[in-house]
Design a protein around this motif. Sequence first.
Motif, PDB file in Angstrom:
ATOM      1  N   GLY B 100      -4.448  -3.524  -5.519  1.00 58.77           N
ATOM      2  CA  GLY B 100      -5.839  -3.710  -5.934  1.00 58.77           C
ATOM      3  C   GLY B 100      -6.679  -4.207  -4.770  1.00 58.77           C
ATOM      4  O   GLY B 100      -6.202  -4.933  -3.920  1.00 58.77           O
ATOM      5  N   LYS B 101      -7.937  -3.781  -4.774  1.00 56.39           N
ATOM      6  CA  LYS B 101      -8.864  -4.247  -3.736  1.00 56.39           C
ATOM      7  C   LYS B 101      -9.443  -5.582  -4.156  1.00 56.39           C
ATOM      8  O   LYS B 101      -9.698  -5.763  -5.342  1.00 56.39           O
ATOM      9  CB  LYS B 101     -10.015  -3.250  -3.569  1.00 56.39           C
ATOM     10  CG  LYS B 101      -9.630  -1.934  -2.973  1.00 56.39           C
ATOM     11  CD  LYS B 101     -10.881  -1.061  -2.963  1.00 56.39           C
ATOM     12  CE  LYS B 101     -10.567   0.346  -2.508  1.00 56.39           C
ATOM     13  NZ  LYS B 101     -11.733   1.222  -2.644  1.00 56.39           N
ATOM     14  N   PRO B 102      -9.761  -6.485  -3.293  1.00 48.82           N
ATOM     15  CA  PRO B 102      -9.412  -6.432  -1.874  1.00 48.82           C
ATOM     16  C   PRO B 102      -7.956  -6.853  -1.669  1.00 48.82           C
ATOM     17  O   PRO B 102      -7.388  -7.518  -2.508  1.00 48.82           O
ATOM     18  CB  PRO B 102     -10.361  -7.444  -1.255  1.00 48.82           C
ATOM     19  CG  PRO B 102     -10.746  -8.365  -2.353  1.00 48.82           C
ATOM     20  CD  PRO B 102     -10.580  -7.641  -3.640  1.00 48.82           C
ATOM     21  N   PHE B 103      -7.393  -6.468  -0.529  1.00 50.92           N
ATOM     22  CA  PHE B 103      -5.961  -6.689  -0.325  1.00 50.92           C
ATOM     23  C   PHE B 103      -5.738  -7.249   1.071  1.00 50.92           C
ATOM     24  O   PHE B 103      -6.651  -7.270   1.903  1.00 50.92           O
ATOM     25  CB  PHE B 103      -5.214  -5.366  -0.468  1.00 50.92           C
ATOM     26  CG  PHE B 103      -5.802  -4.289   0.388  1.00 50.92           C
ATOM     27  CD1 PHE B 103      -5.394  -4.142   1.704  1.00 50.92           C
ATOM     28  CD2 PHE B 103      -6.802  -3.460  -0.104  1.00 50.92           C
ATOM     29  CE1 PHE B 103      -5.961  -3.173   2.509  1.00 50.92           C
ATOM     30  CE2 PHE B 103      -7.367  -2.491   0.696  1.00 50.92           C
ATOM     31  CZ  PHE B 103      -6.954  -2.345   2.008  1.00 50.92           C
ATOM     32  N   ASP B 104      -4.530  -7.688   1.285  1.00 55.49           N
ATOM     33  CA  ASP B 104      -4.168  -8.221   2.587  1.00 55.49           C
ATOM     34  C   ASP B 104      -3.498  -7.115   3.394  1.00 55.49           C
ATOM     35  O   ASP B 104      -2.650  -6.394   2.878  1.00 55.49           O
ATOM     36  CB  ASP B 104      -3.202  -9.401   2.367  1.00 55.49           C
ATOM     37  CG  ASP B 104      -2.885 -10.091   3.667  1.00 55.49           C
ATOM     38  OD1 ASP B 104      -3.508 -11.140   3.913  1.00 55.49           O
ATOM     39  OD2 ASP B 104      -2.025  -9.590   4.415  1.00 55.49           O
ATOM     40  N   LEU B 105      -3.904  -6.987   4.655  1.00 57.84           N
ATOM     41  CA  LEU B 105      -3.358  -5.912   5.500  1.00 57.84           C
ATOM     42  C   LEU B 105      -1.832  -6.016   5.620  1.00 57.84           C
ATOM     43  O   LEU B 105      -1.131  -5.015   5.573  1.00 57.84           O
ATOM     44  CB  LEU B 105      -3.966  -5.994   6.896  1.00 57.84           C
ATOM     45  CG  LEU B 105      -5.037  -4.969   7.251  1.00 57.84           C
ATOM     46  CD1 LEU B 105      -5.440  -5.147   8.706  1.00 57.84           C
ATOM     47  CD2 LEU B 105      -4.556  -3.543   7.010  1.00 57.84           C
ATOM     48  N   ASP B 106      -1.349  -7.260   5.762  1.00 57.35           N
ATOM     49  CA  ASP B 106       0.095  -7.449   5.903  1.00 57.35           C
ATOM     50  C   ASP B 106       0.824  -6.992   4.647  1.00 57.35           C
ATOM     51  O   ASP B 106       1.887  -6.385   4.710  1.00 57.35           O
ATOM     52  CB  ASP B 106       0.417  -8.925   6.169  1.00 57.35           C
ATOM     53  CG  ASP B 106      -0.044  -9.344   7.562  1.00 57.35           C
ATOM     54  OD1 ASP B 106      -0.075  -8.467   8.448  1.00 57.35           O
ATOM     55  OD2 ASP B 106      -0.387 -10.529   7.746  1.00 57.35           O
ATOM     56  N   GLU B 107       0.219  -7.305   3.510  1.00 61.81           N
ATOM     57  CA  GLU B 107       0.848  -6.879   2.255  1.00 61.81           C
ATOM     58  C   GLU B 107       0.848  -5.359   2.161  1.00 61.81           C
ATOM     59  O   GLU B 107       1.842  -4.745   1.765  1.00 61.81           O
ATOM     60  CB  GLU B 107       0.117  -7.478   1.052  1.00 61.81           C
ATOM     61  CG  GLU B 107       0.841  -7.154  -0.252  1.00 61.81           C
ATOM     62  CD  GLU B 107       0.115  -7.648  -1.488  1.00 61.81           C
ATOM     63  OE1 GLU B 107      -0.922  -8.330  -1.343  1.00 61.81           O
ATOM     64  OE2 GLU B 107       0.607  -7.342  -2.593  1.00 61.81           O
ATOM     65  N   LEU B 108      -0.277  -4.746   2.546  1.00 67.37           N
ATOM     66  CA  LEU B 108      -0.343  -3.287   2.521  1.00 67.37           C
ATOM     67  C   LEU B 108       0.755  -2.698   3.419  1.00 67.37           C
ATOM     68  O   LEU B 108       1.476  -1.773   3.012  1.00 67.37           O
ATOM     69  CB  LEU B 108      -1.726  -2.824   2.987  1.00 67.37           C
ATOM     70  CG  LEU B 108      -1.904  -1.310   3.122  1.00 67.37           C
ATOM     71  CD1 LEU B 108      -1.778  -0.626   1.772  1.00 67.37           C
ATOM     72  CD2 LEU B 108      -3.253  -0.964   3.750  1.00 67.37           C
ATOM     73  N   ALA B 109       0.902  -3.277   4.612  1.00 65.31           N
ATOM     74  CA  ALA B 109       1.908  -2.763   5.550  1.00 65.31           C
ATOM     75  C   ALA B 109       3.306  -2.932   4.964  1.00 65.31           C
ATOM     76  O   ALA B 109       4.132  -2.013   5.026  1.00 65.31           O
ATOM     77  CB  ALA B 109       1.783  -3.493   6.881  1.00 65.31           C
ATOM     78  N   ALA B 110       3.561  -4.105   4.364  1.00 64.04           N
ATOM     79  CA  ALA B 110       4.878  -4.368   3.783  1.00 64.04           C
ATOM     80  C   ALA B 110       5.170  -3.379   2.662  1.00 64.04           C
ATOM     81  O   ALA B 110       6.271  -2.835   2.553  1.00 64.04           O
ATOM     82  CB  ALA B 110       4.933  -5.795   3.266  1.00 64.04           C
ATOM     83  N   ARG B 111       4.163  -3.139   1.840  1.00 65.09           N
ATOM     84  CA  ARG B 111       4.365  -2.200   0.732  1.00 65.09           C
ATOM     85  C   ARG B 111       4.588  -0.784   1.250  1.00 65.09           C
ATOM     86  O   ARG B 111       5.377  -0.018   0.696  1.00 65.09           O
ATOM     87  CB  ARG B 111       3.162  -2.236  -0.216  1.00 65.09           C
ATOM     88  CG  ARG B 111       3.176  -3.444  -1.116  1.00 65.09           C
ATOM     89  CD  ARG B 111       1.940  -3.521  -1.980  1.00 65.09           C
ATOM     90  NE  ARG B 111       1.939  -4.755  -2.749  1.00 65.09           N
ATOM     91  CZ  ARG B 111       2.492  -4.886  -3.937  1.00 65.09           C
ATOM     92  NH1 ARG B 111       3.074  -3.859  -4.512  1.00 65.09           N
ATOM     93  NH2 ARG B 111       2.457  -6.047  -4.560  1.00 65.09           N
ATOM     94  N   LEU B 112       3.869  -0.435   2.338  1.00 65.55           N
ATOM     95  CA  LEU B 112       4.065   0.903   2.915  1.00 65.55           C
ATOM     96  C   LEU B 112       5.499   1.050   3.420  1.00 65.55           C
ATOM     97  O   LEU B 112       6.142   2.079   3.210  1.00 65.55           O
ATOM     98  CB  LEU B 112       3.065   1.142   4.046  1.00 65.55           C
ATOM     99  CG  LEU B 112       1.663   1.534   3.578  1.00 65.55           C
ATOM    100  CD1 LEU B 112       0.686   1.542   4.752  1.00 65.55           C
ATOM    101  CD2 LEU B 112       1.687   2.914   2.907  1.00 65.55           C
ATOM    102  N   ARG B 113       5.998   0.004   4.080  1.00 64.48           N
ATOM    103  CA  ARG B 113       7.382   0.061   4.553  1.00 64.48           C
ATOM    104  C   ARG B 113       8.335   0.196   3.367  1.00 64.48           C
ATOM    105  O   ARG B 113       9.291   0.967   3.390  1.00 64.48           O
ATOM    106  CB  ARG B 113       7.724  -1.199   5.362  1.00 64.48           C
ATOM    107  CG  ARG B 113       7.192  -1.166   6.794  1.00 64.48           C
ATOM    108  CD  ARG B 113       7.784  -2.303   7.613  1.00 64.48           C
ATOM    109  NE  ARG B 113       7.422  -3.616   7.108  1.00 64.48           N
ATOM    110  CZ  ARG B 113       6.334  -4.282   7.504  1.00 64.48           C
ATOM    111  NH1 ARG B 113       5.543  -3.764   8.432  1.00 64.48           N
ATOM    112  NH2 ARG B 113       6.056  -5.455   7.000  1.00 64.48           N
TER     113      ARG B 113
END
Lengths: 446, 217
Positions: B100-113
């Motif tokens: 959900g927006k807004p989000f944390d970049l680190d969390e987005l990266a972790a989820r992408l991994r």
Amino acid sequence: MSSIRLRLFVILALVSTVVWSVAAGWVYVRTQHEVERVLDARLIEASRMVSSLLSSGEVARIPSTGPLNSTTRRESYDRQLSCQIWSLDGALIGRSDGAPGRRLTTHASGFSETTIEGERWRVYAVENREAGVRVLVGDNLGMRDHLVQSVITGLIAPAGLGLLAMAGLIWMSVGRGLAPIRAVTRVIAAREANDLSPVMTPEAATELKPFTDALNGLIGRLGAARKRESQFISAAAHELRTPLAGLRVQAQIAASATDKTVRDAALAQMTASVDRTARLVRQLLEMSRSEALLSTVEDRRWIALNDVWPELLHRAGDHAGIEIHEPGPVSLHAGPYPLSVILGNLLSNAAAYAAARVDVRVETGEPFARLIVEDDGPGVAPDDLANLGHRFFRAANARPGGHGLGLSIAEACARAQGWRMDYARSGLGGLRVNLSLPAADVRAEV
Amino acid sequence: MRILAVEDDPILANGLQVGLTAYGWTVDVAGTVQDALAALECHSFDALVLDLGLPDGDGLEVLRFVRTREMAVAVLLLTARDSTPDRVDALDAGADDYLGKPFDLDELAARLRAVRRRVLGRATVTLKHGDLVLDPKARLAWLGDRDLLLSRREFTILEALIERPGQVLSRAQLEERLYGWQEDIGSNAVEVHIHHLRAKLGAGLIRTLRGLGYTLQ
């Protein structure tokens, strides 16, 4: 008088008092009349009786002996009648016990009224030529009045008590009669603020139905307004999340960047994002104000377009290509706020999409005058034209960063003014917005 | 990992591109459904960061396109509508994850991994091939006890090869992973990176199959 109960009570009590008073008056008059008739008949009868006794000679004529003691006034009815027998030549032959010594009447025969020693008498005289006497029988009028008054007081006392008892009964009955109102009041008072279901009363009195119907109508409108509001808030919250996400991501980039150019770029993006978010917030506020405008009528007055153009052009970023064509100085009859919102949004929108040129034209006419704003931008696909005024709708080729609010706000404000907006393809190539307003709202200035 | 970010808000799109690039990934941006579909037709992506509200349609259209074509792409939805029913709908439509927006970049990266691991059917956080160990999160690599100092592109190539053990990746496939579509690619860029990798890893680990591409020995 604010209390319905008190009001009803006073009305009912007054009406009953009047009715009872009229009845008492009527009874008084009738009683008096009847008493008079009966007692007069008795006077006639008594005098004739005495006269006939004298004629038959069975009663000796006793000459009066000395002055008679004036009678003491009696309250009881047993000495109401007084009888005097006078010879035709004017001598008092006899009188009943308690009869006054003075002649009761000077009338020869029939009824008459006299006052003797302060007492009023009604007298009937009979002349008996055969016996050579005149018989006078008098009735004390004070006694008569006393009799009538006794009848009336006998009537008034219970009537007064009856009125008091009735007052109590009226008070209670009115209270009972108003029970449905109290029931509705209880139902409404016990409501939660978020309960917008229609009010149902257990004892639905037909008289209360218009009231509850009106109330339910209001509740319905309130519910619709609240629904609109909550939809609006959720839409607004939803719209704000994307710029917030952008802001947060850029802030994270700026915070973690080791490269100065990356950090500066992120900071520049943040500044742009804050500006755009501020614009979005302003538009959302305009949106909610334009919604409120639909229910309230703002002061409308004549506003010269020439007075508002400079400010509006400035808001549209002082776009060099904006040309305004008016047939002459024109004033519009409008609320200042909605007018500036409508024209401001139309101009800003056209300026944002225009390649080089924005034309604004005012055309007077019957029954509708028109204000046309068109640009030479990319325009809007025919399929999207119909949705253009919808809130948060963005055409397929809308410029990035818009929120689909400007035109819908302008349209809502126009609706609130009783104006209409429609969209078409412009001859210049871009979008053409037609604002139609009743001819009565447009005036050429001289 | 090559990522396509589909987001119409220019500032957020820029943030995704710059921010995710900093994690060592190659990021392309599309602002509309049409652009996203065109990009998916022409290039291969490992992950898709997808916004739902797009000017010319719903992000779910892109998701359906990816799923009907059975592309091996991890899809992470990014949206302002994040009530429970919205999340359920999105996951049922084939999304791998949801943010959900807004989000944390680190969390987005972790989820992408994480979604990437799932797409590749892998449960461990690190990638292993013989003595070679890669940590995609920290972007560190080891050969036995020895730390390897790899550039972003070298790491990306090694990651691509180690993710698909035994598979041969062509030069074009590696270029896809390395460069966004706006970037200029030198004619022998991949060869140069492979050359550097061999210098660091020893000559035997990366095998060249002439005319086909590269694979890990």
